[in-house]
Design an enzyme around this catalytic site. Structure first.
Site, PDB file in Angstrom:
ATOM      1  N   GLY A 154      -5.787   0.611  10.226  1.00 44.51           N
ATOM      2  CA  GLY A 154      -5.206   0.570   8.893  1.00 44.51           C
ATOM      3  C   GLY A 154      -4.196  -0.537   8.738  1.00 44.51           C
ATOM      4  O   GLY A 154      -3.794  -1.188   9.705  1.00 44.51           O
ATOM      5  N   PHE A 158       4.190  -1.628   5.815  1.00 43.87           N
ATOM      6  CA  PHE A 158       4.923  -1.776   7.076  1.00 43.87           C
ATOM      7  C   PHE A 158       4.294  -2.858   7.943  1.00 43.87           C
ATOM      8  O   PHE A 158       4.977  -3.685   8.534  1.00 43.87           O
ATOM      9  CB  PHE A 158       4.923  -0.431   7.814  1.00 43.87           C
ATOM     10  CG  PHE A 158       5.663  -0.451   9.124  1.00 43.87           C
ATOM     11  CD1 PHE A 158       7.007  -0.120   9.180  1.00 43.87           C
ATOM     12  CD2 PHE A 158       5.017  -0.797  10.300  1.00 43.87           C
ATOM     13  CE1 PHE A 158       7.693  -0.137  10.385  1.00 43.87           C
ATOM     14  CE2 PHE A 158       5.688  -0.819  11.505  1.00 43.87           C
ATOM     15  CZ  PHE A 158       7.031  -0.490  11.545  1.00 43.87           C
ATOM     16  N   VAL A 161      -1.662  -0.877  11.623  1.00 43.56           N
ATOM     17  CA  VAL A 161      -1.689   0.370  12.388  1.00 43.56           C
ATOM     18  C   VAL A 161      -2.865   0.328  13.357  1.00 43.56           C
ATOM     19  O   VAL A 161      -3.994   0.021  12.967  1.00 43.56           O
ATOM     20  CB  VAL A 161      -1.811   1.596  11.464  1.00 43.56           C
ATOM     21  CG1 VAL A 161      -1.737   2.886  12.285  1.00 43.56           C
ATOM     22  CG2 VAL A 161      -0.720   1.580  10.398  1.00 43.56           C
ATOM     23  N   LYS A 175       2.220   1.690  14.886  1.00 43.62           N
ATOM     24  CA  LYS A 175       2.487   0.910  13.678  1.00 43.62           C
ATOM     25  C   LYS A 175       3.296  -0.332  14.058  1.00 43.62           C
ATOM     26  O   LYS A 175       4.472  -0.228  14.380  1.00 43.62           O
ATOM     27  CB  LYS A 175       3.246   1.766  12.667  1.00 43.62           C
ATOM     28  CG  LYS A 175       2.507   3.028  12.249  1.00 43.62           C
ATOM     29  CD  LYS A 175       3.408   4.028  11.548  1.00 43.62           C
ATOM     30  CE  LYS A 175       3.951   3.491  10.253  1.00 43.62           C
ATOM     31  NZ  LYS A 175       4.737   4.535   9.529  1.00 43.62           N
ATOM     32  N   ASP A 273       8.930   9.554  -1.048  1.00 46.54           N
ATOM     33  CA  ASP A 273       7.685   8.805  -1.246  1.00 46.54           C
ATOM     34  C   ASP A 273       6.471   9.713  -1.040  1.00 46.54           C
ATOM     35  O   ASP A 273       5.530   9.357  -0.337  1.00 46.54           O
ATOM     36  CB  ASP A 273       7.633   7.608  -0.300  1.00 46.54           C
ATOM     37  CG  ASP A 273       6.643   6.538  -0.763  1.00 46.54           C
ATOM     38  OD1 ASP A 273       6.280   6.544  -1.961  1.00 46.54           O
ATOM     39  OD2 ASP A 273       6.230   5.704   0.064  1.00 46.54           O
TER      40      ASP A 273
END
EC number: 2.7.11.1
Length: 470
Positions: A154, A158, A161, A175, A273
């Site tokens: 992914g 940020f 991943v 991550k 969030d």
């Protein structure tokens, strides 16, 4: 008759059951108000003494030579301590409420706290550590074959991943931050996610395994959840579409997580969030809330009810009262959860610009249908329109309407929302049983719902025959 009093506390979960850490918190029978105050004061003194001891003990203890890493290119325990204590706002390892990690003969340990290595024999439903491990870059390189694109699963705000495998066989999500992301605001979010995750433990929250902050490398290692996120399931990217019973269970799981954050932690935590892409789904279709970069802790000061802060969140989910006043409260999460309920029922995103102008804001469109007694028309086209599903859709939509009222004071607390979802669940189950009694062939929805009953995670103080959380 003696009353029961308790100190609110995070609950530890094991195999779906909640447990209390008896070393620090206990139930007490109190006969008088004076005795209750004495017990409370004594508990506070004990906790304060424990914190002072940990700070002094860990701050002065020196490493033995045999406790340092010998692997080339990997940071020493001293370096790890310096990294952690050097963070602005976190002056010592005890700032995390945990102890500094050490590695001896391949086994992770923590000074002054219990730690269980996440070996192959450890159950996925058990927490395997009491604090974050500070990984070396070499460990994470080995876990991901040097961050190979083959292991990439992914990408987001940020960074990238990866799916990784630690030296002991534990599968994790790694991550890795984009290096061009680094700025004051972004670094705060990185540290905030680690700090928040290190303070919580719940079956419906993604677990933190550890992190790395070395040079220009910023990495967070968390629990790997194999079945994508809720948004992918609603879009049909993860196989069969979710049935109504499964959607209700996911909503309950998220309500469990938020109730825990708002009520059962040392200081209330506001996620800030909540959205479908931050709800990870397990192979058993259970939900785990992830992504705590924007999360905030409410002040422990007596009487604190909100945080004044810059607005953060995702378009379509942000509390309008928060946008107007810049004051963040737990009711801001309630608003986002209401939007999420509508998303679960409709399958639509909160904002869909390709639709006619009056239908672009999904919540407003759905509430208009509810007002016209046409709740069935908002249901995801892929949902079966049986009696039980239609009743659930209407009840969940009414609950969502309470969550998204413009004024936060009129919104229910997550604790009450969880209770109402459990009531909806019980009523759906009863409707299905009644329907199956008159029809020998139950729907697939009925089977999936009843079959999951024994596999659900328990929220503290909620049972099928209870109407409230105490």
């Amino acid at each position: 008759m003696p009353m029961r009093s308790k100190t609110p506390t995070p609950l530890r979960f094991s195999n779906g059951k909640h447990q209390r850490d008896d070393s620090e918190y206990s139930w007490t029978d109190v006969g008088t108000g004076e005795k209750a105050r004495n017990v409370s004061v004594l508990g506070a003194i004990r906790r304060a003494a424990k914190k002072v001891f940990v700070i002094i003990f860990l701050g002065q203890r020196k490493l033995k030579p045999t406790e340092c890493r010998s692997d080339p290119g990997e940071s020493s325990t001293h370096d790890r301590e310096s990294t952690l204590s050097g963070w602005t706002g976190y002056s010592s390892p005890s700032s995390f409420g945990r102890s500094t990690e050490r590695k001896v003969s391949g086994q992770y340990r923590f000074s002054g706290s219990r730690f269980q290595s996440p070996g192959k024999d450890s159950s996925s439903s058990k927490s395997w550590h009491q604090g974050p491990v500070i990984f070396s870059f070499g460990e994470l390189q080995r876990a991901t074959a040097n961050f190979s694109s083959v292991h990439q699963i992914g990408e987001g705000g940020f960074g990238t991943v990866f799916k990784g495998k630690l030296d002991d066989g534990t599968i994790v999500a790694i991550k890795r931050a984009r290096k061009n992301n680094y700025g004051k605001s972004w670094l705060l979010e990185f540290k905030n996610e680690i700090y928040t995750l290190s303070k919580i433990e719940h079956m419906n929250l993604v677990k933190l395994y550890g992190f790395l902050e070395h040079g220009d490398e910023k990495v967070i290692v968390v629990e790997y959840v194999a079945n994508g996120n809720l948004r992918e399931h609603l879009d049909g990217l993860r196989g069969n579409r979710l049935e109504m019973a499964e959607r209700l269970e996911i909503a309950i799981d998220v309500a469990h997580a938020l109730t825990y954050l708002h009520t059962y932690t040392d200081s209330p935590i506001i996620h800030r969030d909540i959205k479908a892409s931050n709800i990870l789904i397990t192979n058993k279709l259970r939900a785990k809330v992830a992504d705590f970069g924007f999360a905030r802790l409410v002040s422990e000061d007596l009487g604190a009810t909100h945080i004044s802060t810059q607005v953060k969140g995702s378009a379509g989910y942000v509390d309008p009262d928060y946008l107007r006043t810049f004051q963040l409260t737990d009711k801001s999460d309630v608003y986002s959860f209401g939007v999420l309920l509508v998303e679960i029922l409709t399958g639509r995103r909160p904002i869909e610009l390709k639709r006619p102008r009056k239908d672009r804001l999904t919540v407003k469109w759905a509430l208009r249908r509810l007002k016209d007694d046409e709740a069935v028309l908002i249901m995801d086209p892929f949902l079966k329109r049986n009696r039980a599903a239609i009743e659930v859709a209407e009840k969940m939509l009414r609950l969502a309407s309470e969550c998204v009222t413009p004024t936060r004071a009129t919104r229910p607390a997550m604790k009450g929302i969880a209770e109402k979802l459990w009531a909806i669940r019980r009523e759906m189950k009863e409707t299905m049983i009644c329907s199956s009694a008159s029809n020998s062939s139950c729907s697939s929805t009925t089977h999936s719902f009843i079959g999951r009953d024994s596999d659900r995670y328990a929220l503290p103080r909620i049972e099928d025959n209870e109407n409230s959380i105490e």
